[in-house]
Design a protein around this motif. Structure first.
Motif, mmCIF file in Angstrom:
data_model
loop_
_atom_site.group_PDB
_atom_site.id
_atom_site.type_symbol
_atom_site.label_atom_id
_atom_site.label_comp_id
_atom_site.label_asym_id
_atom_site.label_seq_id
_atom_site.Cartn_x
_atom_site.Cartn_y
_atom_site.Cartn_z
ATOM 1 N N PHE A 1 0.837 -1.213 0.000
ATOM 2 C CA PHE A 1 0.000 0.000 0.000
ATOM 3 C C PHE A 1 0.871 1.263 0.000
ATOM 4 C CE2 PHE A 1 -3.912 -2.171 1.854
ATOM 5 C CZ PHE A 1 -4.695 -1.914 0.740
ATOM 6 N N LEU A 2 1.841 1.276 0.900
ATOM 7 C CA LEU A 2 2.672 2.483 1.051
ATOM 8 C C LEU A 2 3.511 2.721 -0.203
ATOM 9 C CD1 LEU A 2 3.810 2.146 4.775
ATOM 10 C CD2 LEU A 2 2.057 3.671 3.829
ATOM 11 N N GLN A 3 3.977 1.632 -0.795
ATOM 12 C CA GLN A 3 4.783 1.749 -1.996
ATOM 13 C C GLN A 3 3.936 2.318 -3.143
ATOM 14 O OE1 GLN A 3 6.964 -1.864 -2.799
ATOM 15 N NE2 GLN A 3 8.666 -0.594 -3.517
ATOM 16 N N GLU A 4 2.735 1.791 -3.276
ATOM 17 C CA GLU A 4 1.837 2.269 -4.333
ATOM 18 C C GLU A 4 1.551 3.763 -4.141
ATOM 19 O OE1 GLU A 4 -1.729 -0.154 -4.718
ATOM 20 O OE2 GLU A 4 -2.709 1.464 -5.867
ATOM 21 N N LEU A 5 1.259 4.118 -2.903
ATOM 22 C CA LEU A 5 0.959 5.510 -2.579
ATOM 23 C C LEU A 5 2.169 6.398 -2.896
ATOM 24 C CD1 LEU A 5 -1.146 7.387 -1.171
ATOM 25 C CD2 LEU A 5 0.122 7.003 0.947
ATOM 26 N N ALA A 6 3.349 5.981 -2.451
ATOM 27 C CA ALA A 6 4.563 6.775 -2.649
ATOM 28 C C ALA A 6 4.877 6.909 -4.139
ATOM 29 C CB ALA A 6 5.734 6.133 -1.907
ATOM 30 N N LEU A 7 4.745 5.798 -4.879
ATOM 31 C CA LEU A 7 5.059 5.832 -6.314
ATOM 32 C C LEU A 7 4.066 6.681 -7.104
ATOM 33 C CD1 LEU A 7 6.231 2.141 -6.890
ATOM 34 C CD2 LEU A 7 7.633 4.214 -7.126
ATOM 35 N N SER A 8 2.862 6.881 -6.553
ATOM 36 C CA SER A 8 1.913 7.770 -7.238
ATOM 37 C C SER A 8 2.401 9.218 -7.179
ATOM 38 C CB SER A 8 0.515 7.638 -6.628
ATOM 39 O OG SER A 8 0.410 8.396 -5.428
ATOM 40 N N LEU A 9 3.271 9.511 -6.218
ATOM 41 C CA LEU A 9 3.760 10.885 -6.041
ATOM 42 C C LEU A 9 5.178 11.081 -6.574
ATOM 43 C CD1 LEU A 9 2.584 11.446 -2.364
ATOM 44 C CD2 LEU A 9 1.649 12.611 -4.370
ATOM 45 N N SER A 10 6.039 10.100 -6.404
ATOM 46 C CA SER A 10 7.473 10.282 -6.652
ATOM 47 C C SER A 10 8.108 9.008 -7.198
ATOM 48 C CB SER A 10 8.156 10.667 -5.329
ATOM 49 O OG SER A 10 9.560 10.611 -5.443
ATOM 50 N N GLU A 11 9.172 9.200 -7.968
ATOM 51 C CA GLU A 11 9.916 8.018 -8.446
ATOM 52 C C GLU A 11 10.958 7.587 -7.431
ATOM 53 O OE1 GLU A 11 11.682 8.894 -12.179
ATOM 54 O OE2 GLU A 11 9.771 8.999 -13.238
ATOM 55 N N LYS A 12 11.235 8.475 -6.485
ATOM 56 C CA LYS A 12 12.304 8.185 -5.526
ATOM 57 C C LYS A 12 11.735 7.592 -4.248
ATOM 58 C CE LYS A 12 14.980 12.166 -7.137
ATOM 59 N NZ LYS A 12 15.488 13.476 -6.706
ATOM 60 N N VAL A 13 11.407 6.303 -4.280
ATOM 61 C CA VAL A 13 10.811 5.647 -3.125
ATOM 62 C C VAL A 13 11.806 4.624 -2.586
ATOM 63 C CG1 VAL A 13 8.898 4.220 -2.335
ATOM 64 C CG2 VAL A 13 8.512 5.995 -4.077
ATOM 65 N N HIS A 14 12.082 4.716 -1.290
ATOM 66 C CA HIS A 14 13.091 3.842 -0.693
ATOM 67 C C HIS A 14 12.542 3.203 0.577
ATOM 68 C CE1 HIS A 14 16.088 5.765 -3.321
ATOM 69 N NE2 HIS A 14 15.443 6.887 -3.043
ATOM 70 N N ILE A 15 12.781 1.903 0.723
ATOM 71 C CA ILE A 15 12.393 1.195 1.949
ATOM 72 C C ILE A 15 13.564 1.261 2.909
ATOM 73 C CG2 ILE A 15 11.670 -1.030 2.899
ATOM 74 C CD1 ILE A 15 10.698 -1.724 0.007
ATOM 75 N N ILE A 16 13.364 1.898 4.054
ATOM 76 C CA ILE A 16 14.463 1.992 5.029
ATOM 77 C C ILE A 16 13.941 1.716 6.434
ATOM 78 C CG2 ILE A 16 15.864 3.645 3.697
ATOM 79 C CD1 ILE A 16 14.815 5.785 5.722
ATOM 80 N N SER A 17 14.860 1.424 7.347
ATOM 81 C CA SER A 17 14.507 1.124 8.740
ATOM 82 C C SER A 17 14.271 2.416 9.529
ATOM 83 C CB SER A 17 15.647 0.348 9.399
ATOM 84 O OG SER A 17 16.777 1.202 9.502
ATOM 85 N N SER A 18 13.644 2.266 10.682
ATOM 86 C CA SER A 18 13.405 3.430 11.552
ATOM 87 C C SER A 18 14.712 4.086 11.964
ATOM 88 C CB SER A 18 12.641 2.997 12.812
ATOM 89 O OG SER A 18 11.293 2.716 12.495
ATOM 90 N N SER A 19 15.759 3.280 12.199
ATOM 91 C CA SER A 19 17.007 3.879 12.692
ATOM 92 C C SER A 19 17.707 4.667 11.576
ATOM 93 C CB SER A 19 17.920 2.829 13.317
ATOM 94 O OG SER A 19 18.385 1.947 12.327
ATOM 95 N N GLN A 20 17.594 4.183 10.327
ATOM 96 C CA GLN A 20 18.186 4.969 9.231
ATOM 97 C C GLN A 20 17.389 6.250 8.976
ATOM 98 O OE1 GLN A 20 19.264 2.871 5.535
ATOM 99 N NE2 GLN A 20 21.236 3.748 6.117
ATOM 100 N N ARG A 21 16.067 6.137 9.090
ATOM 101 C CA ARG A 21 15.214 7.322 8.927
ATOM 102 C C ARG A 21 15.568 8.387 9.970
ATOM 103 N NH1 ARG A 21 10.531 7.279 11.238
ATOM 104 N NH2 ARG A 21 10.398 5.021 10.938
ATOM 105 N N LEU A 22 15.836 7.938 11.172
ATOM 106 C CA LEU A 22 16.221 8.862 12.245
ATOM 107 C C LEU A 22 17.511 9.596 11.880
ATOM 108 C CD1 LEU A 22 15.886 9.884 15.169
ATOM 109 C CD2 LEU A 22 16.959 7.768 15.960
ATOM 110 N N GLN A 23 18.478 8.881 11.314
ATOM 111 C CA GLN A 23 19.744 9.526 10.913
ATOM 112 C C GLN A 23 19.511 10.532 9.778
ATOM 113 O OE1 GLN A 23 22.539 9.408 12.411
ATOM 114 N NE2 GLN A 23 22.437 7.554 13.682
#
Lengths: 257, 257
Positions: free
Chosen positions: A139-161
């Motif tokens: 779901f999240l990937q579909e939603l993100a790709l509807s807006l942007s080509e730059k979609v990345h799956i990352i962990s909470s700790s990388q997002r924090l950095q």
């Protein structure tokens, strides 16, 4: 995909409006603590609204929280979303904070600074997603790709950095702009004079490393000029401290290894 | 107008090359302490060069110093320029520092950050000029107008204030970019992810006041996130201090009056 948008602030506005034009995605409802804010955004999107968490539409595919970090848990504690797909949009909140409110949780983090008054082109913005199950991730990937080509799956700790780095290059940079604006005002200098320099400082980073293009009195170790500038900041002790500390750190970064 | 360009660094390069294409202006000689640097720039401009201050061309209309602040007096002490038109290009040096070296002195200060590797469009850059006599002011004005429409006559003390503001919005901002770049590297994050945010942070200042568009944990007074970020900076005590100090100043600026 039917989405309930929870929040009506800067991010909810930009996101809701951007999503309202996308095929396959439908924002069906906006919730805000303030009814007038919910109504205003719902009008722009063309959907229903509520300020009562008990009136949330029950059959949405995704409940997307775009409220301030502090409000996430308060909202969820009062929303009947057990078993629903819920995601937050915060840079520095772990996905786990959602665990006690549903089994299916995720994060949808567009890396940009949003201002109600400014239209954002989502297509250039990286969107970082994370989910605790494949259906939600889809779901999240579909939603993100509807807006942007730059979609990345990352962990909470990388997002924090990433968020931490963003605070330096956006929030703190903007505050230095505000100091420059205020110093200009105090000395009857048109802040517009400084804008070509401000834009060039950002634009050259497109192709050059900021480390490699450092200029100014601190990297030239011109203590005479540094002392003159510090003296000019007598009336602004906090800015004087910022000047001193960043200058010291420029020297530290470039001259010790 | 015949100009001798004293210096072969970033500013001398960008300025010399830009001037070499202008009608009515001729760079006749480049001096640098380093002969190879003088030669390299002279080749780009198509003029003579020297590394010996006693060999400076005697009949130029203007001797333009584009050397680092520290070098200005050393160079002039060794150059036979009494009675000539001499001007420096420094933001924070008073015009008066030139008084003991000639009767006809001035300042030519283009407000931009120069990198050898990057071509600069001078037409958008404000140039601030100052002179101790009308003839010199006329020369500097003609020279400045050949490059830019934004030419302003200002005093040494106003130029100093402009330079101070420039240090915040350029040199210090660039250092925050470098911190963001380094933090990204340390956590295997592509710094390119941060660039749309970096550019948007600058670009929105074209029409909006930075004070009005401040975002981030500090202005939301989200101490929980601030504490998480400070904890992540344990290994970088100087950055931790910068984070703390700027966050404190954001709160101070926005919540006390």
């Amino acid at each position: 995909m039917r989405i309930v948008l929870i929040g009506a602030g800067n991010l909810a506005n930009r996101l809701g409006i951007a999503l309202s034009t996308k095929r396959g995605v439908q924002v069906v409802q906006v919730w805000s603590r303030t009814e007038t804010a919910a109504q205003a955004l719902a009008r722009k999107i063309g959907c229903s609204y509520t300020s009562d968490l008990n009136n949330l539409v029950g059959n949405a595919d995704l409940y997307l929280l775009a409220v301030t970090d502090n409000a996430i848990e308060t909202v969820l504690r009062n929303a009947p979303l057990k078993g629903k797909n819920i995601a937050h949009t915060a840079g520095s909140m772990a996905m786990d904070v959602l665990n006690s409110f549903s089994d299916s949780v995720g994060v949808f983090y567009p890396l940009q600074s949003f201002t109600v008054s400014r239209v954002i082109d989502f297509s250039t913005i990286p969107i970082f997603i994370e989910a605790n199950n494949d259906g939600m991730l889809g779901f999240l990937q579909e939603l993100a790709l509807s807006l942007s080509e730059k979609v990345h799956i990352i962990s909470s700790s990388q997002r924090l950095q990433i968020h931490l780095a963003a605070v330096f290059i956006c929030n703190f940079v903007n505050h230095l702009y505000a100091i420059g604006e205020q110093l200009s005002k105090e000395h009857q200098i048109d802040f517009n004079f400084l804008k070509p320099l401000l834009f060039e400082t950002a634009n050259r980073i497109e192709n050059l490393s900021p480390f490699a293009v450092q200029t100014g009195p601190a990297i030239r170790q011109n203590q005479e000029i540094i002392d003159i500038h510090l003296a000019l900041l007598e009336d602004h002790p906090s800015w004087k401290e910022i000047y001193h500390l960043i200058s010291k750190d420029i020297a530290l970064t470039h001259y010790t290894k």
